[in-house]
Enzyme design. Sequence first.
Site, PDB file in Angstrom:
ATOM      1  N   LYS A  87       0.792  -1.221   0.000  1.00 22.05           N
ATOM      2  CA  LYS A  87       0.000   0.000   0.000  1.00 22.05           C
ATOM      3  C   LYS A  87       0.828   1.275   0.000  1.00 22.05           C
ATOM      4  O   LYS A  87       0.295   2.357  -0.247  1.00 22.05           O
ATOM      5  CB  LYS A  87      -0.947  -0.020   1.196  1.00 22.05           C
ATOM      6  CG  LYS A  87      -2.114  -0.946   0.961  1.00 22.05           C
ATOM      7  CD  LYS A  87      -2.923  -0.430  -0.190  1.00 22.05           C
ATOM      8  CE  LYS A  87      -3.919  -1.449  -0.663  1.00 22.05           C
ATOM      9  NZ  LYS A  87      -4.826  -0.865  -1.651  1.00 22.05           N
TER      10      LYS A  87
HETATM   11  C1  LIG Z   1      -2.637  -7.082   3.504  1.00 16.77           C
HETATM   12  C2  LIG Z   1      -3.299  -6.689   2.232  1.00 16.77           C
HETATM   13  N1  LIG Z   1      -3.484  -7.592   1.296  1.00 16.77           N
HETATM   14  C3  LIG Z   1      -4.091  -7.296   0.130  1.00 16.77           C
HETATM   15  C4  LIG Z   1      -4.573  -6.034  -0.120  1.00 16.77           C
HETATM   16  C5  LIG Z   1      -5.301  -5.784  -1.409  1.00 16.77           C
HETATM   17  O1  LIG Z   1      -4.655  -4.965  -2.307  1.00 16.77           O
HETATM   18  P1  LIG Z   1      -5.488  -4.077  -3.294  1.00 16.77           P
HETATM   19  O2  LIG Z   1      -6.231  -3.085  -2.469  1.00 16.77           O
HETATM   20  O3  LIG Z   1      -4.468  -3.413  -4.156  1.00 16.77           O
HETATM   21  O4  LIG Z   1      -6.416  -4.943  -4.062  1.00 16.77           O
HETATM   22  C6  LIG Z   1      -4.409  -5.065   0.843  1.00 16.77           C
HETATM   23  C7  LIG Z   1      -4.962  -3.728   0.654  1.00 16.77           C
HETATM   24  O5  LIG Z   1      -5.103  -2.957   1.592  1.00 16.77           O
HETATM   25  C8  LIG Z   1      -3.751  -5.388   2.046  1.00 16.77           C
HETATM   26  O6  LIG Z   1      -3.579  -4.476   3.013  1.00 16.77           O
END
Ligand SMILES: Cc1ncc(COP(=O)(O)O)c(C=O)c1O
Length: 458
Positions: free
Chosen positions: A44
């Site tokens: 992020k």
């Molecule tokens: C630990 C974790 N995994 C996966 C994601 C998912 O990523 P995206 O929001 O780019 O789909 C996030 C998003 O906040 C996350 O914090």
Amino acid sequence: MNVFESVLDAVGATPLIRLRRVTAGLTAQVWVKVEFANPGGSVKDRAALAMVRAAEELGELQPGGTIVEGSSGNTGVGLAMVAAQCGYTAVVVVPNTIAHEKVALLQAYGARVVATEGKLPREHPEHVNNLARRIAEETDGGWYANQYDNPANPRIHELTTGPEIWEQTGGRVTHLVAGIGTGGTISGTGRFLKRHGVTVVGTDPEASVYAGGDGSPYFVESVGHYLHPDTVEDTWPTAYDRAIVDRFERIPDGESLRVARRLAAEEGLLVGGSAGTAVAGALRVAAGLGPEHVVVAVLPDSGRNYLSKYFDDRWMTGMGFLDATEGPFVRDVVPQRGLAVVPATDTVAAVLARHGSGPVAVVVPRTSDAPTRSAPEVIGSVDPAELRALVAADPERAADSVTRHAGSAPAAVGHGENAAAATARIDGGKGPVLLLIDGRAVALVPRAVLEQRHETTG
Ligand SMILES: Cc1ncc(COP(=O)(O)O)c(C=O)c1O
């Protein structure tokens, strides 16, 4: 050597590492993009920095302004890091269901954390995103980052994450595997890699609606899409471009969490639950491929955020995700008879019409023909025999809402807990006991079943 003028210059350009041990028996290569190597600890950081830069360029965020976001943690940390470096104030609205380490982290960066009820319908004014938007509107110099609908989120992955993976694999990557929270990672990275013929596989918690689940609660944080039963219109983030995903792998929580633990124990990679989901999917994908294929999974964050959950054996066994080291186990002494359920919207009369004897779980109403229910959806229990006696004494009680007699959520035990330990853990409570397998309620049994059966076998 990497030398930077600012912490923000160190965002991105993360390592790609080959998996060697959890891939035993597979011929295709599996590599992981280690996003916890970003300075704020997650994928992020990329989106946070990109959204702030875009807002500055558009004049939406002025010097000394306040960045406000609804986040389950990692975007908040990324924004707090950027805010600290650039002289902004960060306010992060979080659901009260997130791991407490994530809240402490945000506060350590100097962010103001506002907790709100985690399981609210999308329309509710106190829903994470609505509250964050309102705080931004009511704050002088406030700017709502809105990662779910901010085009800068997917765009930065198209500009950085995708090209990095292409370069790091020397153009040999054939499959990208990633989870979907806002969808920024998979949409942007996938958009770039698809131009090079890469297949994009989305991994989704089994209960998440993105890949066709019923939207009931699940235990892998930050990916997938939960659906509150009172939500009138379910909206999906515009950061998520569904057309990019070629196919899905739907991963039960237990599989995600056990793979995450294996990554720590066998590969030395301490990762979060959503990384477990992605690698579980990557292993499934790789199993069907030959040696010419190169599968890349994105690992969004570190397991340090989840030491009190996924890496805590007691939490894992209590939820039914893991077996204790020694039996007899709960499943050895408690028969799994199937779960009798009644929706919380029913009346006492409706329960009596359908259920004879034995405890009945009162559940959050949801259109589902699943034989099990997500553990948090069991909000109480009723005993038809007691209800029958009640109605015999006062026939008007038949029209009561079942919730009036449902008490509170029953005590729960994991099917792989040591039976004696589970009995001791819930000692002193009253009412029936919920049996959990992989975080889902599979049976509700009278307490005496666990206690007495254990005495006779133990
Ligand atoms: C630990 C974790 N995994 C996966 C994601 C998912 O990523 P995206 O929001 O780019 O789909 C996030 C998003 O906040 C996350 O914090």
